[in-house]
Write an enzyme that holds these catalytic residues in place. Structure first.
Site, PDB file in Angstrom:
ATOM      1  N   LEU A 187       0.865  -1.201   0.084  1.00  0.00           N
ATOM      2  CA  LEU A 187       0.031  -0.005   0.295  1.00  0.00           C
ATOM      3  C   LEU A 187       0.921   1.141   0.053  1.00  0.00           C
ATOM      4  O   LEU A 187       2.033   1.062   0.510  1.00  0.00           O
ATOM      5  CB  LEU A 187      -0.871  -0.091   1.269  1.00  0.00           C
ATOM      6  CG  LEU A 187      -1.944  -0.943   1.183  1.00  0.00           C
ATOM      7  CD1 LEU A 187      -2.552  -0.834   2.677  1.00  0.00           C
ATOM      8  CD2 LEU A 187      -2.911  -0.888   0.127  1.00  0.00           C
ATOM      9  N   ASP A 188       0.342   2.363  -0.605  1.00  0.00           N
ATOM     10  CA  ASP A 188       1.073   3.669  -0.489  1.00  0.00           C
ATOM     11  C   ASP A 188       1.231   4.022   0.826  1.00  0.00           C
ATOM     12  O   ASP A 188       0.341   3.653   1.712  1.00  0.00           O
ATOM     13  CB  ASP A 188       0.436   4.773  -1.275  1.00  0.00           C
ATOM     14  CG  ASP A 188       0.350   4.156  -2.858  1.00  0.00           C
ATOM     15  OD1 ASP A 188       1.069   3.256  -3.308  1.00  0.00           O
ATOM     16  OD2 ASP A 188      -0.594   4.657  -3.711  1.00  0.00           O
ATOM     17  N   ILE A 189       2.059   5.220   0.961  1.00  0.00           N
ATOM     18  CA  ILE A 189       2.448   5.517   2.461  1.00  0.00           C
ATOM     19  C   ILE A 189       1.087   6.403   2.886  1.00  0.00           C
ATOM     20  O   ILE A 189       0.864   6.316   4.123  1.00  0.00           O
ATOM     21  CB  ILE A 189       3.572   6.707   2.525  1.00  0.00           C
ATOM     22  CG1 ILE A 189       4.005   6.954   3.566  1.00  0.00           C
ATOM     23  CG2 ILE A 189       3.307   7.705   1.512  1.00  0.00           C
ATOM     24  CD1 ILE A 189       5.291   7.943   3.717  1.00  0.00           C
ATOM     25  N   HIS A 244      -0.039   2.884  -8.284  1.00  0.00           N
ATOM     26  CA  HIS A 244      -1.245   3.954  -7.796  1.00  0.00           C
ATOM     27  C   HIS A 244      -2.582   3.719  -8.860  1.00  0.00           C
ATOM     28  O   HIS A 244      -3.303   4.622  -9.203  1.00  0.00           O
ATOM     29  CB  HIS A 244      -0.822   5.129  -8.134  1.00  0.00           C
ATOM     30  CG  HIS A 244       0.293   5.459  -7.516  1.00  0.00           C
ATOM     31  ND1 HIS A 244       0.573   5.281  -6.070  1.00  0.00           N
ATOM     32  CD2 HIS A 244       1.630   6.392  -7.590  1.00  0.00           C
ATOM     33  CE1 HIS A 244       1.674   5.716  -5.529  1.00  0.00           C
ATOM     34  NE2 HIS A 244       2.429   6.324  -6.553  1.00  0.00           N
TER      35      HIS A 244
END
Length: 244
Positions: free
Chosen positions: A111-113, A194
């Site tokens: 997962l992205d930050i 993304h």
């Protein structure tokens, strides 16, 4: 806090089993076995190639060790943490685990930050490949809070696939459920860069908040607050299935 790891009927070599639950290399485990420092179910074992069951009680120098075999955890990822094994600028999700031999664990489905929710962590490379590989089409479901109200025709557009900027093919069909004017639930079977944010950007919208709810049949445990984790149950591990 994590609960005890689930058991199964799998067997594996003694040296591999102990190296998975300690900081010892397999060579160091072999030396410890020859020195009669290892017991299995109370009996000294000197052959590092002997087979042990994940339910066996392993001890080193009289101290009980954790469960043998591959490890599988779910984590409720908070904001600000990076899904990586090391990062020079930000804390990593492995920092949230109180487990031995952390360097052997990796993230199955990153997962992205700035994205929260379900993260799966394991030391079983084949199992994590079934999650990440596009060939297995493992579904991931997210809740998204959008900057603008979502158009009604977005459901059909997502079902047909979205053209993303600088991509040569449409995304695979995705399921979009409108929860409110600017709140949706989306299920995808790919893992492009993304992807969810870019899909909404392609429709002229912007994701303000993104939270992963499930991977395959594994849903984020509602009892886990942000930053908490637990071992997966045998049923959750098996739900990922075998390679086709």
């Amino acid at each position: 806090m994590a609960k005890s790891t689930s058991k199964s009927s799998a067997t594996l070599r003694l040296d591999k089993a102990i190296s998975q639950v300690t900081d010892l290399s397999r060579a160091e485990v072999k030396r410890a076995a020859r020195q009669e420092r290892i017991t299995v179910n109370g009996k000294t074992v000197t052959d590092p190639a002997s087979k042990v069951d994940v339910a066996d009680e392993l001890c080193l120098d009289g101290e009980p060790l954790g469960a043998a075999g591959p490890r599988y955890f779910m984590l409720n990822k908070p904001l600000g943490y990076v899904c990586a094994t090391k990062d020079g600028e930000h804390p990593i999700v492995l920092d949230l685990l109180d487990e031995p031999n952390l360097q052997k664990l990796h993230i199955a489905g990153r997962l992205d930050i700035d994205t929260t929710g379900l993260v799966l962590i394991t030391d079983d490379g084949q199992w994590s490949h079934r999650i990440a590989s596009p060939r297995h089409q493992c579904a991931k479901t997210y809740y998204a809070h959008l900057a603008e109200p979502i158009a009604d025709d977005a459901v059909d557009k997502f079902a047909k696939g979205i053209w993303l900027n600088n991509e040569k093919t449409r995304t695979k069909p995705a399921k979009l459920e409108i929860l409110y004017r600017n709140e949706v639930r989306i299920t995808i079977t790919e893992g492009r860069y993304h992807q969810v944010k870019r899909m909404f950007a392609a429709l002229g919208n912007r994701v303000l908040e993104l939270h992963r709810e499930s991977i395959g049949e594994i849903a984020l445990d509602e009892m886990l607050t942000e930053g908490e984790y637990r071992p997966l149950t045998p049923e959750e591990v098996a739900s990922i299935g075998c390679p086709s």
